[in-house]
Design a protein around this motif. Structure first.
Motif, PDB file in Angstrom:
ATOM      1  N   LEU A   1       0.824  -1.215   0.000  1.00 19.03           N
ATOM      2  CA  LEU A   1       0.000   0.000   0.000  1.00 19.03           C
ATOM      3  C   LEU A   1       0.860   1.268   0.000  1.00 19.03           C
ATOM      4  CD1 LEU A   1      -2.774   1.344   0.185  1.00 19.03           C
ATOM      5  CD2 LEU A   1      -2.721   0.959   2.670  1.00 19.03           C
TER       6      LEU A   1
ATOM      7  N   ASP B   1     -13.271  -0.478   2.036  1.00 14.34           N
ATOM      8  CA  ASP B   1     -13.891  -0.078   3.296  1.00 14.34           C
ATOM      9  C   ASP B   1     -15.007   0.908   2.995  1.00 14.34           C
ATOM     10  OD1 ASP B   1     -12.547  -1.528   5.272  1.00 14.34           O
ATOM     11  OD2 ASP B   1     -10.904  -0.081   5.384  1.00 14.34           O
TER      12      ASP B   1
ATOM     13  N   TYR C   1      -5.035  -5.659  10.703  1.00 11.60           N
ATOM     14  CA  TYR C   1      -5.057  -4.196  10.561  1.00 11.60           C
ATOM     15  C   TYR C   1      -3.730  -3.555  10.966  1.00 11.60           C
ATOM     16  CZ  TYR C   1     -10.128  -4.845  10.505  1.00 11.60           C
ATOM     17  OH  TYR C   1     -11.395  -5.236  10.182  1.00 11.60           O
ATOM     18  N   GLY C   2      -3.648  -2.236  10.634  1.00 13.79           N
ATOM     19  CA  GLY C   2      -2.662  -1.382  11.271  1.00 13.79           C
ATOM     20  C   GLY C   2      -3.272  -0.953  12.597  1.00 13.79           C
TER      21      GLY C   2
ATOM     22  N   GLU D   1       1.810  -2.432  12.007  1.00 15.37           N
ATOM     23  CA  GLU D   1       1.045  -3.030  10.908  1.00 15.37           C
ATOM     24  C   GLU D   1       0.913  -4.529  11.149  1.00 15.37           C
ATOM     25  OE1 GLU D   1      -0.663  -1.697   8.549  1.00 15.37           O
ATOM     26  OE2 GLU D   1      -1.077  -3.420   7.281  1.00 15.37           O
ATOM     27  N   LYS D   2      -0.312  -4.997  11.161  1.00 14.67           N
ATOM     28  CA  LYS D   2      -0.649  -6.412  11.315  1.00 14.67           C
ATOM     29  C   LYS D   2       0.177  -7.095  12.415  1.00 14.67           C
ATOM     30  CE  LYS D   2      -2.781  -6.707   6.862  1.00 14.67           C
ATOM     31  NZ  LYS D   2      -2.366  -5.584   6.045  1.00 14.67           N
TER      32      LYS D   2
ATOM     33  N   MET E   1      -6.833   1.017  12.213  1.00 12.06           N
ATOM     34  CA  MET E   1      -7.015   2.006  11.149  1.00 12.06           C
ATOM     35  C   MET E   1      -7.907   1.398  10.079  1.00 12.06           C
ATOM     36  SD  MET E   1      -3.273   3.539  10.674  1.00 12.06           S
ATOM     37  CE  MET E   1      -2.252   2.143  10.333  1.00 12.06           C
ATOM     38  N   ILE E   2      -8.790   2.212   9.538  1.00 14.96           N
ATOM     39  CA  ILE E   2      -9.558   1.762   8.373  1.00 14.96           C
ATOM     40  C   ILE E   2      -9.074   2.557   7.145  1.00 14.96           C
ATOM     41  CG2 ILE E   2     -11.493   1.151   9.870  1.00 14.96           C
ATOM     42  CD1 ILE E   2     -12.885   3.504   7.973  1.00 14.96           C
ATOM     43  N   GLY E   3      -9.615   2.239   6.006  1.00 13.54           N
ATOM     44  CA  GLY E   3      -9.039   2.774   4.756  1.00 13.54           C
ATOM     45  C   GLY E   3      -9.404   4.204   4.405  1.00 13.54           C
TER      46      GLY E   3
ATOM     47  N   TYR F   1      -7.493   8.090   4.918  1.00 19.14           N
ATOM     48  CA  TYR F   1      -6.334   8.825   5.436  1.00 19.14           C
ATOM     49  C   TYR F   1      -6.324  10.241   4.863  1.00 19.14           C
ATOM     50  CZ  TYR F   1      -4.621   3.917   5.603  1.00 19.14           C
ATOM     51  OH  TYR F   1      -4.482   2.555   5.784  1.00 19.14           O
TER      52      TYR F   1
ATOM     53  N   GLN G   1       4.903  -0.516   3.637  1.00 20.81           N
ATOM     54  CA  GLN G   1       3.665  -0.245   4.367  1.00 20.81           C
ATOM     55  C   GLN G   1       3.494   1.252   4.630  1.00 20.81           C
ATOM     56  OE1 GLN G   1       1.442  -2.398   4.793  1.00 20.81           O
ATOM     57  NE2 GLN G   1       2.477  -4.387   4.651  1.00 20.81           N
TER      58      GLN G   1
ATOM     59  N   THR H   1       1.674   2.371   6.907  1.00 19.96           N
ATOM     60  CA  THR H   1       1.697   2.449   8.373  1.00 19.96           C
ATOM     61  C   THR H   1       3.097   2.796   8.877  1.00 19.96           C
ATOM     62  OG1 THR H   1      -0.035   0.781   8.416  1.00 19.96           O
ATOM     63  CG2 THR H   1       1.185   1.093  10.464  1.00 19.96           C
TER      64      THR H   1
HETATM   65  C1  G1P Z   1      -4.585  -1.948   4.818  1.00 13.88           C
HETATM   66  C2  G1P Z   1      -3.590  -1.253   5.747  1.00 13.88           C
HETATM   67  C3  G1P Z   1      -3.972  -1.467   7.208  1.00 13.88           C
HETATM   68  C4  G1P Z   1      -5.406  -1.024   7.444  1.00 13.88           C
HETATM   69  C5  G1P Z   1      -6.363  -1.727   6.458  1.00 13.88           C
HETATM   70  C6  G1P Z   1      -7.769  -1.160   6.564  1.00 13.88           C
HETATM   71  O1  G1P Z   1      -4.446  -3.341   4.976  1.00 13.88           O
HETATM   72  O2  G1P Z   1      -2.281  -1.738   5.494  1.00 13.88           O
HETATM   73  O3  G1P Z   1      -3.110  -0.738   8.049  1.00 13.88           O
HETATM   74  O4  G1P Z   1      -5.772  -1.312   8.782  1.00 13.88           O
HETATM   75  O5  G1P Z   1      -5.925  -1.546   5.091  1.00 13.88           O
HETATM   76  O6  G1P Z   1      -8.664  -1.816   5.709  1.00 13.88           O
HETATM   77  P1  G1P Z   1      -5.039  -4.416   3.912  1.00 13.88           P
HETATM   78  O7  G1P Z   1      -6.479  -4.618   4.290  1.00 13.88           O
HETATM   79  O8  G1P Z   1      -4.894  -3.805   2.557  1.00 13.88           O
HETATM   80  O9  G1P Z   1      -4.226  -5.643   4.100  1.00 13.88           O
END
Ligand code: G1P
Length: 296
Positions: free
Chosen positions: A112, A135, A172-173, A192-193, A205-207, A209, A235, A237
Motif C-alpha cells: 500500500l 472499506d 489491521y494497522g 502493521e498487522k 485504522m480503516i481505509g 487517510y 507499508q 503504516t
Molecule cells: C490496509 C492497511 C492497514 C489497514 C487496512 C484497513 O491493509 O495496510 O493498516 O488497517 O488496510 O482496511 P489491507 O487490508 O490492505 O491488508
C-alpha cells in the motif's frame, strides 16, 4: 469554507483474490453495492468532502475502472434521442462537474505504501486524501468529510479508526494511543498487522487517510533504501510511524458503520444495509418488507 483537500488517491491496482471467481475478469472495485460499483461510492464520498482531483493508482488489466468514469457516447446518444434525462445524469457516475481524473500505474504489487507513492507526481506539494474503496462507511456525513473537518483543526497526518475485536487486530494497522480528546486520538506508535496477542490496543485504522505531502518524501526514502515492513511490503503504516514527532498524527473515531467489502460477509452485509437505507430514503416500503422477510 472550501475544502483544502483537493486531491484523493485510490490505490486500486491489487488483484481481488478473495473474491474469485467474481473478480477474474471484473476488477473487485467494480463489484456493485446496490446500484453502483464500490469505486463510485468512494468517488462520491471524496466529492462530498470537496475533492476535485481523483487519482487512480491502477494496473493495465483494470481499465474498466477508468472506463466507468469516461464519456460513453453510445449511451449519451441513445438516451438523448429518447429524452431520458434521468438516466443521462447517471452517466456522470458521481463525479463533480469540474473533476480531473488522473491514472497512474503501479507496475509491481509492492504494498500500500508503494501504491500511494506511485501517485507522488500527481499529488504534488499539498495535503491529500487516500480512500481504500473496500472499506465502506455508512453515515449521513461521509467519513472523509468528517476527516476534512478534523484535519482543519489538528493538521498533520490523520487516519480513521475504530475498535475491532481483539482476535482481529492482526488484520489491521493498530494504534498505540497516547491520549484522546473529542474523538481524536493522539498516536504515539503504530504497528502493521501485529502478531496475535502483540497488538498495542484494539484501535485499528480503516481505509481513510489524510496525509501531509511529507509522507511522500518518507516513502521515497524507504523505497530507495529497499526497506520493507509486514509481509515484505512497503507499508504506509510504517511511513506514518516514522513521521511521529515531526508532525501531529491522530486517529479520528469516525461516526458511522464500516463494512469490509473486501470480505464476502462484509460485502453482503453492505448490500443489505445500503439497500435498506435507500429503501427508507425513497420511502420504498415494498422493498423494505421484501428484504426484511428474507432476513427473518
Ligand atoms: C490496509 C492497511 C492497514 C489497514 C487496512 C484497513 O491493509 O495496510 O493498516 O488497517 O488496510 O482496511 P489491507 O487490508 O490492505 O491488508
Amino acid at each position: 469554507m472550501a475544502s483544502p483537500i483537493h486531491t484523493v488517491v485510490f490505490p486500486v491496482a491489487g488483484l481481488g483474490t478473495r473474491f474469485l471467481p467474481a473478480t477474474k475478469a471484473v476488477p473487485k472495485e467494480m463489484l456493485p453495492v446496490v446500484d453502483r460499483p464500490l469505486i463510485q461510492w468512494a468517488v462520491e464520498e471524496a466529492a462530498a468532502a470537496g475533492c476535485t482531483r481523483f487519482v487512480f493508482v491502477t494496473a493495465p488489466e483494470k481499465s474498466a475502472i477508468l472506463q466507468h468514469f469516461s464519456p460513453a457516447p453510445q449511451y449519451t446518444e441513445a438516451l438523448t434521442a429518447r429524452g431520458k434525462t434521468k438516466e443521462l445524469a447517471l452517466l456522470q457516475a458521481g463525479l463533480p462537474q469540474n473533476a480531473e481524473l488522473i491514472e497512474v500505474y503501479q507496475d509491481q504489487p509492492l504494498g500500500l505504501g508503494h501504491a500511494i507513492w506511485c501517485a507522488k507526481q500527481a499529488v504534488g506539494d499539498a495535503p491529500f486524501a487516500v480512500i481504500l474503496p473496500d472499506d465502506m462507511v455508512q453515515h449521513s456525513q461521509g467519513c472523509l468529510s468528517q476527516m476534512v473537518e478534523a484535519h482543519a483543526r489538528v493538521g498533520g497526518n490523520l487516519v480513521a479508526v475504530e475498535n475491532v475485536p481483539a482476535d482481529q487486530t492482526h488484520h489491521y494497522g493498530v494504534l498505540d494511543p497516547a491520549s484522546e480528546s473529542e474523538g481524536l486520538v493522539a498516536i504515539q506508535g503504530l504497528v502493521e498487522k501485529p502478531a496475535q496477542g502483540q497488538a498495542p490496543s484494539t484501535l485499528a485504522m480503516i481505509g481513510r487517510y489524510i496525509f501531509e505531502p511529507e509522507i511522500m518524501h518518507t516513502l521515497s526514502r524507504t523505497i530507495a533504501a529497499g526497506e520493507t515492513g509486514a509481509g515484505g511490503e512497503v507499508q504506509i503504516t510504517d511511513a506514518m510511524a516514522q513521521l511521529i514527532g515531526q508532525m501531529p498524527l491522530h486517529g479520528l473515531r469516525f461516526q458511522g458503520t464500516r463494512y469490509d467489502c473486501g470480505s464476502r460477509d462484509g460485502f453482503l452485509e453492505a448490500n443489505v444495509a445500503f439497500s435498506l437505507a435507500q429503501a427508507s430514503e425513497s420511502g420504498d416500503n415494498d422493498l423494505k418488507s421484501k428484504l426484511s422477510r428474507l432476513l427473518d
